[in-house]
Scaffold this motif. Structure first.
Motif, mmCIF file in Angstrom:
data_model
loop_
_atom_site.group_PDB
_atom_site.id
_atom_site.type_symbol
_atom_site.label_atom_id
_atom_site.label_comp_id
_atom_site.label_asym_id
_atom_site.label_seq_id
_atom_site.Cartn_x
_atom_site.Cartn_y
_atom_site.Cartn_z
ATOM 1 N N ALA A 123 0.838 -1.192 0.000
ATOM 2 C CA ALA A 123 0.000 0.000 0.000
ATOM 3 C C ALA A 123 0.875 1.245 0.000
ATOM 4 O O ALA A 123 1.805 1.367 0.798
ATOM 5 C CB ALA A 123 -0.919 -0.007 1.221
ATOM 6 N N ASN A 125 -4.346 1.970 -5.431
ATOM 7 C CA ASN A 125 -4.186 0.835 -4.520
ATOM 8 C C ASN A 125 -5.409 -0.078 -4.558
ATOM 9 O O ASN A 125 -5.339 -1.237 -4.133
ATOM 10 C CB ASN A 125 -3.976 1.332 -3.088
ATOM 11 N N ALA A 158 0.779 -0.276 -7.748
ATOM 12 C CA ALA A 158 -0.282 -0.262 -6.745
ATOM 13 C C ALA A 158 -1.392 -1.229 -7.151
ATOM 14 O O ALA A 158 -1.601 -1.499 -8.330
ATOM 15 C CB ALA A 158 -0.856 1.149 -6.585
#
Length: 205
Positions: A63, A164, A195
């Motif tokens: 993350a 993400n 991501a």
């Protein structure tokens, strides 16, 4: 360009200040947990046969809030419905919702955001937006066909793009049962988006 860069940096700082880093990371972790739960649920998973029995969890990039950007959204006026080509050769009806402009690694980037005309007719999806994109990680750490992101219509003229929370199309895991929209050339990003979900051939078709 200079004024736009200053504006986008200001938007990003304002957005990040509104939520703590811990809370934002928790949101990303929840996305990962929910996606894994979907793929391990025999009633929801796109995986079949050995691909399902061997699956444990998705690999994810760490993350990174660098990839949570605040974008300037310019809505497309008088959008014309069109058919987007899918992985199966069929088409699906969409329309352009707007252009999202943002800064990443010092580069000014633009992505087109769409609405699915089919989903718009279903209850609960009236404010659903769809982003599909490709970047320089495709065919290396991520699926060659690109990645998707689910969004909602924002109240103002900015929209948060949290890469993400990007994921692979279902046809990346099961090309027989799923037909997925192909990323338009205008949404090819000339940067690496490290991501979201990564790709692992061991449990894919």
């Amino acid at each position: 360009m200079k004024k736009f860069f200053i504006l986008m940096v200001g938007l990003l700082l304002t957005s990040c200040a509104s939520q703590s880093k811990t809370a934002l990371i928790s949101e990303i972790q929840k996305f990962q947990k929910d996606l894994n739960a979907e793929f391990t649920n025999p009633k929801k998973t796109p995986l079949r046969g050995d691909n399902f029995t061997k699956f444990t969890e998705h690999p994810f990039f760490p993350a990174n809030l660098k990839y949570r950007v605040s974008a300037k959204l310019t809505k497309t006026e008088n959008a014309v419905p069109f058919e987007i080509e899918t992985s199966s050769g069929r088409t699906k009806p969409y329309q352009e919702y707007g252009k999202a402009r943002f800064i990443l690694d010092g580069q000014e980037l633009t992505l087109t955001i769409y609405q699915s005309l089919g989903l718009m007719k279903q209850a609960g999806y009236e404010d659903y937006l769809f982003l599909l994109f490709r970047d320089a990680t495709n065919e290396i750490e991520t699926y060659g066909g690109g990645k998707y992101m689910d969004l909602k219509i924002p109240k103002g003229d900015t929209i948060i793009l949290d890469f993400n929370k990007s994921y692979h199309p279902l046809c990346a895991y099961n090309a027989y049962d799923y037909s997925c929209p192909i990323v338009p050339a205008e949404n090819f990003l000339p940067v690496r988006i490290e991501a979201g979900v990564m790709y692992e051939d061991v449990y894919h078709d």
